[in-house]
Each structure stands twice: as structure tokens, then as C-alpha cells.
Design an enzyme around this catalytic site. Sequence first.
Site, PDB file in Angstrom:
ATOM      1  N   ALA A  91      -0.135   0.460   2.894  1.00 52.55           N
ATOM      2  CA  ALA A  91       0.293  -0.377   1.786  1.00 52.55           C
ATOM      3  C   ALA A  91       1.823  -0.248   1.648  1.00 52.55           C
ATOM      4  O   ALA A  91       2.446   0.477   2.011  1.00 52.55           O
ATOM      5  CB  ALA A  91      -0.427   0.031   0.698  1.00 52.55           C
ATOM      6  N   GLY A 103      -3.133   2.493   4.435  1.00 54.49           N
ATOM      7  CA  GLY A 103      -4.018   1.199   4.097  1.00 54.49           C
ATOM      8  C   GLY A 103      -4.147   0.453   5.205  1.00 54.49           C
ATOM      9  O   GLY A 103      -5.342  -0.238   5.304  1.00 54.49           O
ATOM     10  N   GLU A 138      -7.189   2.085   6.692  1.00 56.66           N
ATOM     11  CA  GLU A 138      -8.395   1.583   5.863  1.00 56.66           C
ATOM     12  C   GLU A 138      -8.850   0.481   6.107  1.00 56.66           C
ATOM     13  O   GLU A 138      -9.783   0.045   6.100  1.00 56.66           O
ATOM     14  CB  GLU A 138      -8.015   1.929   4.233  1.00 56.66           C
ATOM     15  N   GLU A 148      -0.761   9.383   3.452  1.00 59.22           N
ATOM     16  CA  GLU A 148      -0.453   9.094   2.004  1.00 59.22           C
ATOM     17  C   GLU A 148      -0.179  10.638   1.356  1.00 59.22           C
ATOM     18  O   GLU A 148       0.458  10.485   0.411  1.00 59.22           O
ATOM     19  CB  GLU A 148      -1.711   8.594   1.215  1.00 59.22           C
TER      20      GLU A 148
HETATM   21  C1  HXC Z   1       6.962  -0.487   3.284  1.00 55.25           C
HETATM   22  C2  HXC Z   1       7.428   0.043   5.568  1.00 55.25           C
HETATM   23  C3  HXC Z   1       6.200   0.778   5.612  1.00 55.25           C
HETATM   24  C4  HXC Z   1       5.291   0.701   4.429  1.00 55.25           C
HETATM   25  C5  HXC Z   1       7.146   0.622   7.518  1.00 55.25           C
HETATM   26  N1  HXC Z   1       7.946   0.170   6.597  1.00 55.25           N
HETATM   27  N2  HXC Z   1       6.114   1.214   6.842  1.00 55.25           N
HETATM   28  N3  HXC Z   1       7.647  -0.760   4.461  1.00 55.25           N
HETATM   29  N4  HXC Z   1       5.612   0.233   3.294  1.00 55.25           N
HETATM   30  N5  HXC Z   1       4.172   1.370   4.531  1.00 55.25           N
HETATM   31  C6  HXC Z   1       9.125  -0.345   6.767  1.00 55.25           C
HETATM   32  C7  HXC Z   1      10.396   0.346   6.988  1.00 55.25           C
HETATM   33  O1  HXC Z   1      10.853   0.990   5.564  1.00 55.25           O
HETATM   34  C8  HXC Z   1      11.662  -0.160   7.643  1.00 55.25           C
HETATM   35  O2  HXC Z   1      12.228  -1.215   7.088  1.00 55.25           O
HETATM   36  C9  HXC Z   1      10.443  -1.113   8.666  1.00 55.25           C
HETATM   37  O3  HXC Z   1       9.390  -1.037   8.122  1.00 55.25           O
HETATM   38  C10 HXC Z   1      10.557  -0.128  10.193  1.00 55.25           C
HETATM   39  O4  HXC Z   1      10.099   1.078   9.774  1.00 55.25           O
HETATM   40  P1  HXC Z   1      10.749   2.292  10.813  1.00 55.25           P
HETATM   41  O5  HXC Z   1      10.364   3.606   9.724  1.00 55.25           O
HETATM   42  O6  HXC Z   1      12.188   2.032  10.749  1.00 55.25           O
HETATM   43  O7  HXC Z   1       9.884   2.353  12.082  1.00 55.25           O
HETATM   44  P2  HXC Z   1       9.860   3.677  12.779  1.00 55.25           P
HETATM   45  O8  HXC Z   1      10.902   4.652  12.890  1.00 55.25           O
HETATM   46  O9  HXC Z   1       9.431   3.149  14.198  1.00 55.25           O
HETATM   47  O10 HXC Z   1       8.779   4.451  12.189  1.00 55.25           O
HETATM   48  C11 HXC Z   1       7.275   3.738  12.051  1.00 55.25           C
HETATM   49  C12 HXC Z   1       6.516   4.559  11.052  1.00 55.25           C
HETATM   50  C13 HXC Z   1       7.226   4.491   9.918  1.00 55.25           C
HETATM   51  C14 HXC Z   1       6.269   5.988  11.691  1.00 55.25           C
HETATM   52  C15 HXC Z   1       5.042   3.730  10.743  1.00 55.25           C
HETATM   53  O11 HXC Z   1       7.539   3.296   9.335  1.00 55.25           O
HETATM   54  C16 HXC Z   1       6.354   5.113   8.727  1.00 55.25           C
HETATM   55  O12 HXC Z   1       5.879   6.431   8.316  1.00 55.25           O
HETATM   56  N6  HXC Z   1       5.748   4.270   7.727  1.00 55.25           N
HETATM   57  C17 HXC Z   1       4.967   4.610   6.535  1.00 55.25           C
HETATM   58  C18 HXC Z   1       3.740   4.941   7.003  1.00 55.25           C
HETATM   59  C19 HXC Z   1       2.823   5.300   5.743  1.00 55.25           C
HETATM   60  O13 HXC Z   1       3.280   6.357   4.896  1.00 55.25           O
HETATM   61  N7  HXC Z   1       1.889   4.610   5.369  1.00 55.25           N
HETATM   62  C20 HXC Z   1       0.955   5.083   4.225  1.00 55.25           C
HETATM   63  C21 HXC Z   1       1.626   4.137   2.806  1.00 55.25           C
HETATM   64  S1  HXC Z   1       0.538   4.383   1.569  1.00 55.25           S
HETATM   65  P3  HXC Z   1      13.716  -1.243   6.985  1.00 55.25           P
HETATM   66  O14 HXC Z   1      14.074  -2.237   5.942  1.00 55.25           O
HETATM   67  O15 HXC Z   1      14.207   0.221   6.774  1.00 55.25           O
HETATM   68  O16 HXC Z   1      14.041  -1.600   8.285  1.00 55.25           O
HETATM   69  C22 HXC Z   1      -0.772   3.452   1.754  1.00 55.25           C
HETATM   70  C23 HXC Z   1      -1.740   3.754   0.340  1.00 55.25           C
HETATM   71  C24 HXC Z   1      -2.708   2.608   0.728  1.00 55.25           C
HETATM   72  O17 HXC Z   1      -1.089   2.882   2.687  1.00 55.25           O
HETATM   73  C25 HXC Z   1      -3.667   2.426  -0.485  1.00 55.25           C
HETATM   74  C26 HXC Z   1      -4.539   1.214  -0.639  1.00 55.25           C
HETATM   75  C27 HXC Z   1      -4.069   0.403  -1.180  1.00 55.25           C
END
Ligand code: HXC
Length: 259
Positions: free
Chosen positions: A66, A110, A113, A133
Site C-alpha cells: 500500500a 499489500g 496480500e 508492515e
Molecule cells: C510508497 C513506495 C513504496 C510504498 C516503494 N516506494 N515502495 N512508495 N509506498 N509501499 C517508492 C519509494 O519511495 C521510491 O520512491 C520508489 O518507490 C523506489 O523505491 P526504492 O526504495 O528507492 O527502491 P529499492 O531501493 O529498490 O527498494 C525496493 C523496496 C523498498 C525494498 C521494495 O522500496 C521498500 O522497502 N518499500 C516498502 C515496502 C513496504 O514496506 N511495503 C508494505 C507497505 S504497508 P522515490 O520517490 O523515493 O524514488 C502495506 C499495508 C497494506 O502494504 C495494508 C492493506 C491496505
Amino acid sequence: MAYEMIEVRVEAEKVGIITLNRPKALNALNDQLMNELGEALKAFDADKNIGCMIITGSEKAFAAGADIGAMAKYSFADAYGGDYITRNWEAIRSIRKPVIAAVSGYALGGGCELAMMCDFIIAADNARFGQPEIKLGVIPGAGGTQRLPRAVGKAKAMDLALTGRMMNADEAERASLVSRVVPVDKLMEEALGAAIIISGFSQLAVMAAKESVNRAFEGSLNDGVMFERRLFHALFATNDQKEGMDAFVNKRPAQFSNS
Ligand code: HXC
């Protein structure tokens, strides 16, 4: 409807393909994207020519979760009272035709999911699954704590949900989260092949099979077996059952009419 965050196309005249398309954010799932995805799925589900759907992302990311930026400032009232975060994730559950997730790269939070909400997952060998998360001070919110243990068992689900670590495609296949792993450049070919096979069967039987397998996850064994039996009996009222069995007996290909 014109979409901005997904791309939609039809292959082989009967497979609806939805590509998540927010590459700069690794397909982070915001409200607009989830609304568009729901609309596209419902439109394909209602289209008589479509027998199966595929949801996919980019090579680097199916979806990295998400949209954290969008959620960061939400209050409880925003999250619970609003029509976003998870409310607009429900559409996929109402889809009656099969939906395959073709996962390449990250399927996190998400994104994992969403893949698990699909009927099965075909993974590329570079796929990475996880529920990170916990690292954000929250827990999965779209079924992760429920579907993951049903798919992979308690030990691995706890490991993933509590440590936030990712698992690769091999581990995901060993754990039964995914049905097949293929080289990344063969992902769409494999998913499309499966979707074309499914689309060639009676839509009635396909929907009944989907509904019945889903029962295995949602109720007791007794209820599930009874539900399956009733659907099995009901399919004897269809032309497709007559056609399918007659074709087998007479050693000819079946021509299903979805009736
Ligand atoms: C918003 C995101 C994002 C996310 C990545 N980006 N994941 N933006 N929400 N979930 C964005 C980054 O901010 C970045 O934007 C660009 O995508 C590239 O990401 P990087 O981090 O620079 O890439 P990389 O170093 O290759 O790392 C990839 C990654 C990392 C390991 C996937 O991005 C990451 O850990 N993302 C978050 C994963 C996460 O925590 N997911 C769970 C979210 S909570 P910029 O603008 O800086 O270039 C969730 C709850 C669900 O999902 C509930 C149900 C509704």
C-alpha cells in the site's frame, strides 16, 4: 473508462490482462489504483467473452505494498471511517471468474496480500514475497495474517509477519504460496497459457470450481464437502456437463456453450 494507474488489454480474445502501472513508486497501491483495479476486474467479470483474468506488474515489482506516503498521516478515524485502505480492496473478492497473479519482483505488504487474493500465483524466479508492515509499526491490513498462514502454515507466516523478512520464489514455492515458478522472461507466457486453458472450459464449471475451492479456506471440512457436492450435483443441470461428458465418451473435443 480511461485508466491512469493500470493498463488493460485482452489476449487471445478471452483473457483479460491488468498490468499495474505506477513504475516510479514500484506499483505502490494507492486509492486511485485500487479503484481502477476494481473497476477493470468487474468489467472483465461481466464480459461474456472473458474466461479468466491476469493481474501483473512490472519486472521489478508486482506491487511494493500500500502507498506508505498516502497512509503516513492517516488518523484512526481516517483509516476506519474512510472509504479507502482496504474498503476498496474488497472488489476482487466478488469476482467470480478466475484471477491469476503473475508476480515478478517485489510483492510486499499489500502487494503480497493482493497476490494472495487472486486464485493462484505464478511467480517469476526473481519474485520476492513478504509482509514487512511490522517495520512500519503496523500489521497487514488486507488479509495477510489470515491468507498467509492458510497458504504457508503458521510457522512461516509468523516468521514473515514478525520479522518482516522477504522470501524468494523458491521458498515461496516450497511453502505452497505459489503454484509455479518460471524464468522471469517466461512469466506472461506461462500465465497466459494457464489462462487460455481455463478460458476454454465451461465458465459455469470454472466458477463452481473456484467457489468450491474457496470454501476450503472459509469453513469447516464438513461444510466444504457438502457445498462441493451440491455444486457438483447442480452442474448436471447444465448443457456443458452433457457436452463435456458426451465429447469424452465419443472421443471428440468438447464445445462448451456456457449454458
Ligand atoms: C510508497 C513506495 C513504496 C510504498 C516503494 N516506494 N515502495 N512508495 N509506498 N509501499 C517508492 C519509494 O519511495 C521510491 O520512491 C520508489 O518507490 C523506489 O523505491 P526504492 O526504495 O528507492 O527502491 P529499492 O531501493 O529498490 O527498494 C525496493 C523496496 C523498498 C525494498 C521494495 O522500496 C521498500 O522497502 N518499500 C516498502 C515496502 C513496504 O514496506 N511495503 C508494505 C507497505 S504497508 P522515490 O520517490 O523515493 O524514488 C502495506 C499495508 C497494506 O502494504 C495494508 C492493506 C491496505
